[in-house]
Scaffold this active site. Sequence first.
Site, PDB file in Angstrom:
ATOM      1  N   MET A 134       0.835  -1.214   0.012  1.00 42.98           N
ATOM      2  CA  MET A 134       0.012   0.105  -0.054  1.00 42.98           C
ATOM      3  C   MET A 134       0.875   1.217   0.010  1.00 42.98           C
ATOM      4  O   MET A 134       1.995   1.237   0.548  1.00 42.98           O
ATOM      5  CB  MET A 134      -0.905  -0.080   1.267  1.00 42.98           C
ATOM      6  CG  MET A 134      -1.712  -1.263   1.397  1.00 42.98           C
ATOM      7  SD  MET A 134      -2.347  -1.442   2.961  1.00 42.98           S
ATOM      8  CE  MET A 134      -3.959  -0.214   3.176  1.00 42.98           C
ATOM      9  N   CYS A 135       0.286   2.430  -0.527  1.00 42.96           N
ATOM     10  CA  CYS A 135       1.010   3.668  -0.551  1.00 42.96           C
ATOM     11  C   CYS A 135       2.501   3.638  -1.017  1.00 42.96           C
ATOM     12  O   CYS A 135       2.664   3.374  -2.252  1.00 42.96           O
ATOM     13  CB  CYS A 135       1.018   4.208   0.981  1.00 42.96           C
ATOM     14  SG  CYS A 135       1.120   5.916   1.296  1.00 42.96           S
ATOM     15  N   ILE A 136       3.405   4.036  -0.451  1.00 40.96           N
ATOM     16  CA  ILE A 136       4.656   4.006  -0.824  1.00 40.96           C
ATOM     17  C   ILE A 136       5.611   2.683  -1.079  1.00 40.96           C
ATOM     18  O   ILE A 136       6.457   2.317  -1.526  1.00 40.96           O
ATOM     19  CB  ILE A 136       5.734   5.087   0.042  1.00 40.96           C
ATOM     20  CG1 ILE A 136       6.870   5.411  -0.676  1.00 40.96           C
ATOM     21  CG2 ILE A 136       5.871   4.541   1.346  1.00 40.96           C
ATOM     22  CD1 ILE A 136       7.048   6.314  -1.875  1.00 40.96           C
TER      23      ILE A 136
END
Length: 216
Positions: A134-136
Amino acid sequence: MRNIAVILGGCGTKDGSEINETVTLLLALDQHNIKYQCFAPDRDQYQVVNHLTGEVTEERRNMLVESARIVRGEILPLADFNADDFDGLAIPGGAGIANNLFTYFINGMKMTVLPEVRDAIIAIHQQNKPIAAMCIAPVMLANVLKDITITLGDNNCGPAKDILEMGAHHKATANGEYVADIKNKIFTTPCFMLDATLKDIYEDAYNMVEAMCASC
């Protein structure tokens, strides 16, 4: 899938794992009747940030101890991880993990990944088991696995351009969307790489987990 390993890297978006992403991921796993075991490196964080002021403090905190705050102490040192015991791996994001688990926000394209984190990713991938990020966190997968397709949200963001140089591929996504690289069993969603609400983060996590389940 019956049991997923989740890797954390502290507690709090600025210097560890993003709490909203972690909790919604664990909720989504639970809603799909998937058990999980959380792990974290037994190492000090890169830095400690006062989340009220945004200022770096002189404190020293341990990733395993801090991650235990999120999951009520139900966590093990990452050194205890064995890929044979799990059906897949999931890694929530947070700016802090790009300092703690890998060094993208410190070293950019010259980033390194903690050996025990790299080993866990490679072991799960070599067993042809799914990995969600998720995300970065997908930047770390791109660095370790190279020829995979992920999302970081916007095609024009810096990390999306950087992963192309790492040998990975990028697909743009909006809130609530995910990218499923079925060939490599990689599942990613943008979360706070976009301007997102808590509802968006929950939908990201739920839809990503659902896609991961459907692939198995």
